[in-house]
Structure formats: structure tokens, C-alpha cells
Design a protein around this motif. Structure first.
Motif, mmCIF file in Angstrom:
data_model
loop_
_atom_site.group_PDB
_atom_site.id
_atom_site.type_symbol
_atom_site.label_atom_id
_atom_site.label_comp_id
_atom_site.label_asym_id
_atom_site.label_seq_id
_atom_site.Cartn_x
_atom_site.Cartn_y
_atom_site.Cartn_z
ATOM 1 N N LYS A 1 0.835 -1.209 0.000
ATOM 2 C CA LYS A 1 0.000 0.000 0.000
ATOM 3 C C LYS A 1 0.870 1.259 0.000
ATOM 4 O O LYS A 1 0.624 2.206 -0.754
ATOM 5 C CB LYS A 1 -0.925 -0.010 1.219
ATOM 6 N N LYS B 1 2.891 1.584 -3.474
ATOM 7 C CA LYS B 1 2.105 2.035 -4.627
ATOM 8 C C LYS B 1 1.790 3.523 -4.557
ATOM 9 O O LYS B 1 1.526 4.152 -5.584
ATOM 10 C CB LYS B 1 0.822 1.208 -4.728
ATOM 11 N N LYS B 2 1.851 4.086 -3.347
ATOM 12 C CA LYS B 2 1.595 5.514 -3.191
ATOM 13 C C LYS B 2 2.756 6.367 -3.685
ATOM 14 O O LYS B 2 2.554 7.472 -4.189
ATOM 15 C CB LYS B 2 1.308 5.849 -1.721
#
Length: 392
Positions: free
Chosen positions: A368, A371-372
């Protein structure tokens, strides 16, 4: 080390390149003049980043590049997090967890083969600490050519003979200084330079292709130490010197002052070309040259992949971004999911651009978090020149 004439090399490679545009072949011919192809054990070696020819792994490598396949031609796999040395620049940082069992690793090698990979880099930690190393190397052959990255620790002639029988492709021994006391200071253990030298001598004795790997910091370049390391490699009859540019990752996370400027990376390229034009001595492989926009660029997440000892999948060993864990999903599934973030090679090192955002030296970021911060792909992102010529 007998050299291979360029015309003879191009003739040998012709069956693999007969569908390639002539313009690319001319481009490749000009670029390969900065290399020094040579024979070793009845195979042609260009450098450790390309499988020896002829071999099944070379055929896989050529198929990936020439047919524009988004497949990792190279996967580096940390088979252990354990190491008796305490190097301040360690790329593995503090990621210390329980290692995979032999059977888990052998199953993973099967997945890697099924993916179509050509080169398997065995790293860590210190891979020589694993007593099943020979079994792992043997399982990778013949589809994968294997490279061991080691300090030379826990290595002797008996082990070298077993690795040779298992079909090891190359052993790269790390040396950071020709000064024994300073090398020990870096490693955190006495006798580390002689340990590395002994490993090189053993490789020569049994017939294993060996290389010296070193980080080309600005201090080494400015002081001339990088030349002294080359001279040491030459005196030890090493076949290759692998020059790595420093990266602010692992134990160096947050040390962005270590990142080389563009003009300093040019010194790496000049060093490589200077020694590659010699008629004798080790060849030089410079990652600053190979991974430049003029060559292959950054193929992290596109033609390159890293798996740490806990199963985390990262674009490369320098980039601590996880996109999943093989304990939870098959390798191929994670790889396919990464395509939206890595649809093509990049013109510059991904981690050089992300270093200022990544401070952790303990674990890769979660999927998470990863991917940011991954840069958003744009269709007008320039291709590295090799791919531009191939895909024209």
C-alpha cells in the motif's frame, strides 16, 4: 583470457538476431566495442550481466530482449538474512527474519523458471552460510545461469568444487579497500580482505569464473582507491571487476549525500571504457554505464526483480518497495500485477529518484505504501536507447 573478435562474436550470435533490424545490429556493434568479449570454459562471456554463450540461459535472455517481453531476465534472491559482517553500506539493512527452507526455495526456483527468467543472482546476507547452497545452484541449472554475491566467508576448495559441479555461473566477491585494516573496519571483522583474496584464489584453482564487486563511492574515485582495487583484481587474475554506484538504501537509508552526481557517474563510465580497451586484465562492468539512458536504463520491475529472504517482491534489491509476498500469492501473479507500475524500462535509476522519500533500513515498505510513492508512468517517458533501437 582469450579475447573474441567482434566480427566472430556477431557471426556466432547471428542465429539469435536474424530478425533484428540492421540498424540495431549496427548500434550493438558500436556499443560492444566498449566491451571485451572473451572465452571462459568454452563459452563466450561479455560480462556478468549477460549469460554465457552458448547456453539455455542466453537463449532465454535473448528471447526476452529481442521479442520485447516484459519478463524479468534477472532475479536477485536473498536466500538468507544472516551475515557475520556488519558493513555500514549493507543493502539488506536490518531485515532479519527466518529464512526459507530448502524445499520452499526449490519450489520458488521452479516458479522462477516458469516465469522465463535467465539469470538468478544468489545474495543475502551471506549466501555461503547456507549449507544447501549447492543444491539451490544445481536446481537452477541449466535454464538459469547463477551468480553468487559473497564476501568469501565460509568458502573453501571443497565447497568450490561442489559449486562447480552444481554448475555455478559466476562468483562475485566483494572488496571495498585494498588496505586490510580499513577493509576490516568496513566489514566489522578481522581478516576480511585475506578471506576475500583466498576465495578468489580458490575460484581460479578449481575453474570458477570470478569477479570483484565494489561500491564506487566518490571517496574511492577521488583518492585513486578504485584504481588500486582494479590493480589488485589484475594481480589475482580475476576475470571481471563489477563497479556499483552507491545508493541510499539498506543501512545507508537516508544517506542521500552518498548519491553520485551526474558528472561523478560519468567517471564510472570513463573508468569502465578505459580498462575495457586494455588488451589484458579484468574487464570492467559498470552499472552506471549499463543502467544509463544510453544503454539499458533502469529495468527494475520490468526486466529485473528482487526477492528478499522473507518472500517480499521488490522491483530491485536497491528499491525497498514491496508489491506482495510469495507466501500469499504465486510469483507470476504478483509480477503481472506490477505491470501497471512498470510497463516499460526507465531512463534513470528508480531508487536515485526515490531515495529522498525512503528512510527505512528495516523492511521494504508495504504494498500500500509502495504504490503511493511509485512515480506515475507517462506514455511520453523516454525509453533507454537499447530498447528504443529494438522497438523502433
Amino acid at each position: 583470457m582469450e579475447h573474441v573478435k567482434l566480427f566472430s562474436l556477431m557471426k556466432m550470435l547471428r542465429p539469435s538476431t536474424k530478425r533484428v533490424p540492421l540498424s540495431f545490429l549496427w548500434f550493438a556493434y558500436k556499443k560492444i566495442r566498449n566491451e571485451r568479449p572473451h572465452w571462459f570454459d568454452d563459452k563466450v562471456r561479455i560480462n556478468s550481466g549477460i549469460p554465457p554463450f552458448p547456453s539455455k540461459s542466453f537463449d532465454r535472455f535473448a528471447d526476452i530482449l529481442l521479442n520485447q517481453k516484459r519478463i524479468p531476465h534477472t532475479i536477485n534472491f536473498a536466500i538468507t538474512s544472516k551475515c557475520l559482517y556488519k558493513c555500514p553500506h549493507c543493502l539488506y539493512g536490518k531485515r532479519k527474519k527466518k529464512d526459507f527452507s530448502t524445499n520452499q526455495i526449490l519450489d520458488l526456483i521452479g516458479e522462477i523458471k516458469d516465469l522465463g527468467t535467465a539469470i538468478l543472482g544468489i545474495t543475502g546476507g551471506e549466501p555461503m552460510l547456507r549449507l544447501d547452497l549447492e543444491e539451490i545452484i544445481s536446481a537452477a541449472s541449466p535454464e538459469l545461469t547463477t551468480i553468487i554475491y559473497t564476501t568469501g566467508y565460509n568458502f573453501d576448495k571443497k565447497r568450490a568444487e561442489k559449486l562447480l559441479k552444481a554448475d555455478i555461473g559466476c562468483i562475485i566477491i566483494g572488496i571495498e579497500s585494498t588496505d586490510a585494516d580499513y577493509q576490516d573496519k568496513i566489514r566489522g571483522k578481522k581478516g576480511s580482505l585475506q578471506t576475500a583474496i583466498n576465495a578468489i584464489n580458490i575460484c581460479n584453482e578449481v575453474g570458477i569464473y570470478s569477479a570483484i564487486g565494489t561500491i564506487g563511492t566518490r571517496e574511492k574515485m577521488n583518492s585513486g582507491e578504485i584504481n588500486r582495487i582494479y590493480n589488485l583484481a589484475d594481480s589475482l587474475n580475476v576475470k571481471e571487476m563489477r563497479l556499483i554506484f552507491p545508493s541510499a538504501t539498506g543501512s545507508w537509508a537516508g544517506h542521500t549525500d552518498e548519491i553520485l552526481r551526474a558528472d561523478e557517474l560519468e567517471l564510472h563510465k570513463e573508468f569502465k571504457i578505459k580498462y575495457s580497451k586494455k588488451q589484458s586484465g579484468p574487464i570492467v562492468t559498470s552499472l552506471a554505464h549499463l543502467e544509463s539512458e544510453e544503454m539499458f536504463g533502469c529495468t527494475a520491475g520490468y526486466n529485473f526483480l528482487y526477492i528478499d529472504s522473507t518472500g517480499e517482491i521488490c522491483p530491485c534489491d536497491l528499491t525497498p518497495l514491496s508489491f506482495g509476498n510469495i507466501k500469499n500469492k504465486p510469483l507470476k501473479e504478483i509480477w503481472m500485477e506490477m505491470e501497471q507500475y512498470f510497463p516499460q524500462p526507465l531512463p534513470d535509476c528508480l531508487m536515485r529518484n526515490l531515495s529522498f522519500q525512503i528512510k527505512s533500513d528495516t523492511f521494504p515498505l508495504t504494498p500500500k505504501q509502495s504504490k503511493k510513492i511509485i512515480p506515475h508512468y507517462r506514455k511520453n517517458t523516454p525509453l533507454p536507447r537499447v530498447y528504443k533501437k529494438l522497438w523502433k
